[in-house]
Design a protein around this motif. Structure first.
Motif, PDB file in Angstrom:
ATOM      1  N   GLU A 326      -8.335  -7.487  -3.552  1.00 11.24           N
ATOM      2  CA  GLU A 326      -7.950  -6.246  -4.256  1.00 11.24           C
ATOM      3  C   GLU A 326      -6.594  -5.754  -3.776  1.00 11.24           C
ATOM      4  N   THR A 342     -10.235 -11.639 -10.566  1.00  7.22           N
ATOM      5  CA  THR A 342     -11.020 -12.065 -11.726  1.00  7.22           C
ATOM      6  C   THR A 342     -12.511 -11.938 -11.432  1.00  7.22           C
ATOM      7  N   GLY A 343     -12.851 -11.795 -10.161  1.00 10.13           N
ATOM      8  CA  GLY A 343     -14.260 -11.748  -9.788  1.00 10.13           C
ATOM      9  C   GLY A 343     -14.798 -13.116  -9.435  1.00 10.13           C
TER      10      GLY A 343
END
Lengths: 573, 518
Positions: A326, A342-343
């Motif tokens: 992050e 993007t996860g």
């Protein structure tokens, strides 16, 4: 490195706060810029043309800021402010959009077959409902100049023309004609000229004369017409006066002609992203169509956003930091690279805007993350790389020998590797063709015509420049000369030489002979014919020459040739 | 005006101590006798005049007596006096120009053209004319001719000069002296004389002092009786005869030493001629880059082109420039081998680093390396006080798995610490073949500001991967010039005073040893 001049107060107003010079210098440093100079127009004029000329000039304070050569998006006040504001988290990077005209079809620029041999490419766009002020106008002109000098390679790769669209009517034609057949009133002139006349008119123009060579010897010159035959421009030299931009101009037609279409697209993107800010719909650009002779149609500006995915591990590992996905995405966003996790694992998706043509690889993204993190916040570490040092044997020998030659009473000279042909040929009684010298094709002065083939020339010049010194002068130099050698991939090689000169009122052959003996002793070469070294009479073209003036005296019984190694050539051993 | 010359004084001393010149020993003795008689003292110039010796001889005697001890005391006084110029001396000997003109005209007269050939003709003619000593017959048959117009003349100029020469200038009027000064025959000079009086240990006899202790004195024991002249500790000793190393090369030696201490291996940089391919293309420097311009780089006309390249590698370089690859967009332009073939004088030693890294990539198995070089590079630039067409580049390169930007900063910190520079900071920069790129700044205590001391960066994947280096290998590098730190170290402002044939050899002779960290 390009330098951009901006008015300090205007800059601070746009940044929403003022800085001391030191504070602003710090901000620049972090962002990879350099506050090169704090000056004013008055100061510049007074420095360049004298105080009298400067009396009426403005004393508004100017910041001269050095910008990295690949950051075309920072070449004007608008771009600098945008970059710094996003970096300071004060602004979100704008999104640039290409739009269709509100009514009717897009402007068209039709390329005829003729320019293909001169300047084959063109791109175009329209800035609709723009509002100029004097400052914006000046910046608009200045950005074109900066782009011309940098990415456009002095207009040779790309040339920009900007026009008041309301004075001309499309479709436009990009063609090329014989110089005598082009006739128009060029920018800021009061009469019409043919292209041939213009070329001689601009021969003496301090600015434009630098661009004439680009098309001068071509049979046809590029030219852009509107549908009524009005000349927009004769790229890359000059625009027409008819379509000139003024402060009142509302709609701007921008065309770029080019030999390199990739660069033309970048340049057009830069022009429109920087100045669409002043359109009634900020950051929107009206599209234009370019039609190639084969019918292929391209729509410009590209304003392409590209997406790259990379892992935060990659960034952390390359930079040497340990930040969360992050946090890294936030850092990148501050560099105008909108990013988000993007996860999927530690993956980050990065969007590269059209303003950042310098980002071509993941390593460029990694650098931006490091910049936003702050280079000087990175922990300095020691690599664990274990290696054993080795000297280059030739240099090792040179270093050892230099010490002992100085101990033998000789002083080390240091001369240039480049010199004139005369230095290595005429002045030493040789023909240049005998020297095997490499020749330089573009020397600015005779001092740089060839690479030296002998150290003797430089030593003699050192003596000539030091005739006031007490005698004797005992000089030596161990360094490389350059010789042509067809067996090498580049056709030439260096050769390490040792040369020594003794200069006194009386010749003292025995002194230089003694140094030779000493050198051979240091190198463990014994005197003697056959296995060792010996000297013999020579015609004076080789070593051991007595120097009793600025020229070698070439008498048969006073010159000797060293046989074991010519001039004690160190690499011989 | 005369000045004391060191040589005069010492030669006078020599005479006194050796006693080999009767005249000068005589001056010393006479001087002492005169002082003994004169209660208020003696003037050195008057003494010289009365003895008929040069004033400097008396000064020498004064100096030598002062050196021996407190025998005399001498006060330096200055006064103005008139002296003959060189031309004045000549005039005093041979007569004034006008008198010589008069003297050279026979009764039957002399052609003006003949007169003008004489060295004194021109000035003498006009003076003699204004004195009405001669007349000019312009209409004379055979050209203008000069005749005497008086029978005898009185050469006052000469007479006045002779008065000055014999020390009787006071007999002349101020106006007369100024007139002669205007004619550059006389000049007013400042004369320094001594007023000599008895010193505290005055005596008319001076004991001879020995200068050196000799073996013979020791053997005979005579040294016990001798008086020795004190050494002059104010003067410099005799300079030893020796050779000298060039200051730039001394600094080079130190930089070499630093790299070797840090475990860096020296690269073979003895190839000034390089192809554009190795100098630019292999470094992912595009073919339209300004550095590749005629204005910046020396191209060769003979041999103009390189012919041999590792073909596969060349293809990969071409591809990465024109199309991209290895994760790169590339530059998207038409890459031409003809441009890569052009021979140049290398613009940086990084061309050699590229060759070395390519060679490293061809090894069966990658091994970490640390490389350095210090050698000449060439730029076709505009020359000024700090820029020459050639200079020495210092370069360091480290290749290993997983090197970070922090590692580069750490290595730079260690390197610059060895140079005595500990306060460093890094500015993001741009360089076509490194990413990230950093300019290295150090805090200059004297200037009270940050100054750039070098450039550095991590080589781009577009440069390393086409060579065949493993993907997880990073290569960090930095460079600086040798001349700049040397100029700072030795306080030289103009680079021409440091390198090239115009250097003053005295600077080379006088340059101290180089310790970079002190």
């Amino acid at each position: 490195m390009p330098t951009v001049g901006v008015k300090r107060d205007l800059l601070f107003k746009a940044l929403g706060r003022s800085y001391t010079d030191v504070e602003f210098d710090e901000l620049c440093f972090e962002f990879g810029l350099e506050l090169d100079e704090i000056t004013s127009e008055k100061e510049i004029i007074s420095r360049e043309q004298g105080d009298s000329k400067a009396s009426g000039a403005s004393d508004v304070i100017l910041y001269k800021i050095d910008v990295p050569a690949n950051r075309y998006d920072l070449l004007c006040l608008e771009g600098l402010v945008r970059g710094l504001q996003v970096f300071r988290n004060k602004l979100e990077a704008p999104r640039y959009r290409r739009v269709s005209p509100v009514s009717g079809g897009p402007q068209r620029l039709i390329i005829t077959p003729e320019p293909s041999s001169v300047r084959p490419h063109a791109v175009a766009a329209v800035l609709r409902n723009i509002t100029f002020t004097q400052e914006r106008y000046d910046s608009f002109i200045e950005l074109q100049e900066k782009l011309h000098q940098n990415i456009c390679r002095k207009r040779s790769l790309v040339a920009i023309g900007t026009h008041d669209l309301d004075t001309i009517s499309g479709p436009f034609t990009y063609t090329a004609k014989a110089p005598g057949d082009i006739c128009f009133k060029p920018l800021n002139q009061s009469q019409e000229y043919t292209a041939s006349q213009l070329m001689s008119l601009y021969k003496t123009d301090s600015h434009l004369r630098h661009y004439l060579h680009i098309i001068e010897d071509k049979p046809v010159y590029p030219v852009i017409y509107d549908s009524n035959g009005v000349v927009l421009s004769m790229p890359p030299i000059i625009n027409g006066d008819h379509s000139k931009i003024t402060l009142k101009t509302k709609n701007v037609f921008i065309e770029c002609t080019a030999t390199d279409v990739t660069k033309a697209r970048i340049v057009l993107d830069m022009m429109v992203t920087m100045f669409s800010e002043y359109c009634s719909q900020p950051f929107t650009v009206e599209e234009a169509e370019v039609v190639y002779p084969d019918g292929k149609t391209c729509t410009y500006p590209e304003l392409a956003y590209r997406k790259e995915k990379l892992s935060s591990a990659f960034i952390n590992q390359k930079v040497g930091i340990n930040e969360s996905t992050e946090k890294l995405a936030q850092l990148l966003t501050r560099m105008c690279l909108r990013s988000q996790p993007t996860g999927v694992g530690d993956e980050i998706e990065v969007e590269i805007p059209p303003t950042r043509s310098d980002v071509i690889h993941a390593c460029d993204i990694m650098e931006d993350a490091a910049m936003a993190y702050g280079f000087n916040n990175i922990t300095r570490t020691t690599p664990r790389t274990y290696t054993v040092a080795n000297q280059f044997p030739l240099n090792k020998l040179t270093e050892l020998l230099r010490q002992d030659l100085a101990a033998a009473g000789f002083t080390e000279a240091l001369n240039f590797a480049l010199c004139s042909q005369d230095d290595i040929a005429d002045k030493l009684g040789k023909k240049i063709s005998e020297t095997k010298a490499v020749h330089i094709s573009n020397p600015k002065t005779a001092e740089f015509q060839v690479a030296r083939t002998t150290l003797l020339a430089g030593l003699l010049k050192t003596i000539a420049a030091n005739r006031k010194m007490p005698l004797p002068l005992k000089l030596f130099e161990i360094s490389d000369v350059v010789l042509q050698d067809p067996t090498k991939d580049v056709g030439a090689r260096n050769s390490r030489r040792f040369c020594a000169v003794y200069y006194n009122r009386s010749p003292g052959f025995e002194v230089i002979h003694g140094l030779l003996d000493r050198t051979m002793q240091l190198l463990e070469v014994k005197p003697g014919r056959g296995e060792g070294y010996h000297i013999q009479a020579s015609d004076g073209h080789t070593a051991g020459c007595l120097i009793s003036s600025c020229r070698p005296i070439q008498t048969t019984n006073q010159c000797a040739q060293v046989s074991a190694e010519e001039r004690g050539e160190a690499e011989g051993r | 005006m005369w000045v004391f010359m060191e040589a005069d004084v010492t030669s006078a001393l020599f005479f006194v101590t050796q006693g080999s010149s009767m005249a000068d020993t005589g001056v010393v003795e006479t001087l002492l006798q005169r002082i003994e008689k004169a209660d208020d003292g003696v003037d050195s110039l008057q003494l010289a005049t009365s003895l008929g010796v040069d004033h400097q001889t008396v000064v020498g005697a004064v100096k030598s007596l002062q050196a021996v001890g407190d025998i005399i005391s001498a006060d330096l006084r200055s006064s103005k006096r008139w002296e003959l110029t060189e031309e004045g001396t000549e005039t005093a000997e041979h007569g004034s120009h006008e008198a010589r003109v008069f003297g050279s005209i026979p009764l039957e007269g002399l052609a003006q053209s003949e007169l003008m050939k004489l060295s004194f003709g021109k000035i003498g003619f006009s003076k003699a004319m204004s004195n009405k000593w001669i007349r000019l017959d312009k209409g004379h048959e055979g050209g203008p001719r000069i005749f005497r117009s008086v029978e005898n003349i009185e050469d006052q100029v000469r007479e006045r000069l002779l008065l000055v020469q014999t020390g009787s200038s006071s007999e002349l009027e101020e106006k007369e002296k100024n007139e002669l000064k205007k004619r550059k025959l006389l000049s007013e000079v400042t004369v320094k004389t001594y007023w000599i009086t008895r010193g505290d240990s005055f005596s008319t006899t001076v004991t001879k002092q020995e200068t050196e202790l000799s073996a013979e004195m020791i053997a005979s024991g005579s040294w016990k009786e001798k008086k020795f002249k004190p050494y002059n500790f104010e003067a410099l000793g005799v300079a030893p005869e020796c050779g000298h190393l060039h200051p730039l090369m001394k600094v080079r030696t130190q930089f070499r030493q630093i790299f070797l201490e840090m475990g860096f291996t020296e690269m073979p940089t003895n190839n000034f001629i390089e192809s554009s391919f190795w100098n630019f293309d292999s470094l992912f420097q595009p073919q339209q880059h300004p550095a590749r311009d005629q204005h910046d780089t020396f191209f060769l006309s003979d041999p103009a082109l390189s012919h041999e390249f590792p073909q596969d590698y060349l293809e990969r370089v071409k591809k990465v420039h024109s199309e991209g690859g290895y994760g790169s967009q590339g530059y998207k332009y038409d890459w031409k081998v003809e441009e890569a073939q052009k021979n140049i004088l290398r613009t940086h030693t990084t061309a050699v680093s590229a060759r070395m890294l390519y060679k490293l990539a061809q090894q069966e198995k990658f091994t970490p390396v640390k490389y350095f070089s210090i050698d000449r590079v060439f730029r076709n630039e505009t020359l000024d006080a700090t820029h020459l067409a050639e200079f020495h580049q210092i370069e360091g390169v480290v290749a290993d798995y997983g090197l970070t930007l922090g590692d580069l900063m750490g290595v730079l910190h260690q390197f610059f610490t060895k140079l005595g520079i500990t306060k460093l900071r890094f500015k993001p920069a741009f360089n076509p073949y490194t990413e990230p790129s950093m300019e290295v700044f150090s805090y200059h205590e004297g200037l009270k500001k940050w100054v750039e001391v070098g450039n550095s960066g991590v080589f781009r994947p577009e440069m390393l991967l086409p060579m065949g280096l493993p993907e997880d290998v990073s290569v960090i590098a930095w460079g600086l010039s040798l001349e700049r730190p040397t100029m700072i170290k030795y306080g030289i402002n103009n680079i021409r005073e440091l390198v090239g044939h115009k250097v003053n050899l005295q600077m080379v002779y006088d340059s101290p040893i180089c310790r970079l960290d002190s």
